[in-house]
Enzyme design. Structure first.
Site: not given
Ligand code: DGP
Length: 112
Positions: A93, A99-101, A30, A86, A95
């Site tokens: 969210q 996606h998974i943080h 990130d 998110n 972006v």
């Protein structure tokens, strides 16, 4: 999606610090880390968010989740880690490419 920043990372049009990649999935650091380790795992195909998923995405999402333990171990996160997805503006969210943080290392703030 031509205006999607994560699609541009997949296409190699903008740089990213890539940690893992296979045919369907890309993992990179990130740009604004909120923990010692902060990675983003994305599908290479453009999916807006978790809210857009249907049964056709089951194998892909299964693959993403089952990659997590190996990925976390590779980052030295044997003590544990946090995953966050998110979803939508209401979910924070920013972006709009799913996606998974993956966060960990050191103390994470209490959540919930
Ligand atoms: P979210 O709020 O869940 O949509 O988080 C989006 C994350 O994406 C945020 O933590 C910052 C990160 N991010 C945004 N743009 C870029 C970029 O161009 N490169 C990288 N590596 N990360 C980005």
């Amino acid at each position: 999606m031509s205006d999607c920043i994560f699609c541009k990372i997949v296409a190699g049009e903008i740089p990213a610090d890539i940690v893992y990649e296979n045919e369907q999935v890309l993992v990179f650091k990130d740009v604004n880390p909120r923990a010692k380790i902060h990675l983003l795992m994305i599908p290479k195909q453009h999916i807006v968010s978790l809210a857009e998923l249907d049964e056709s995405h089951a194998a892909l999402m299964g693959q993403m989740m089952t990659l997590m333990p190996t990925l976390a171990q590779g980052q030295g996160l044997e003590a544990g880690f946090r995953t966050i997805v998110n979803t939508g503006k209401g979910g924070g969210q920013e972006v709009f490419h799913l996606h998974i943080h993956l966060l960990g290392g050191g103390e994470l703030p209490a959540f919930g």
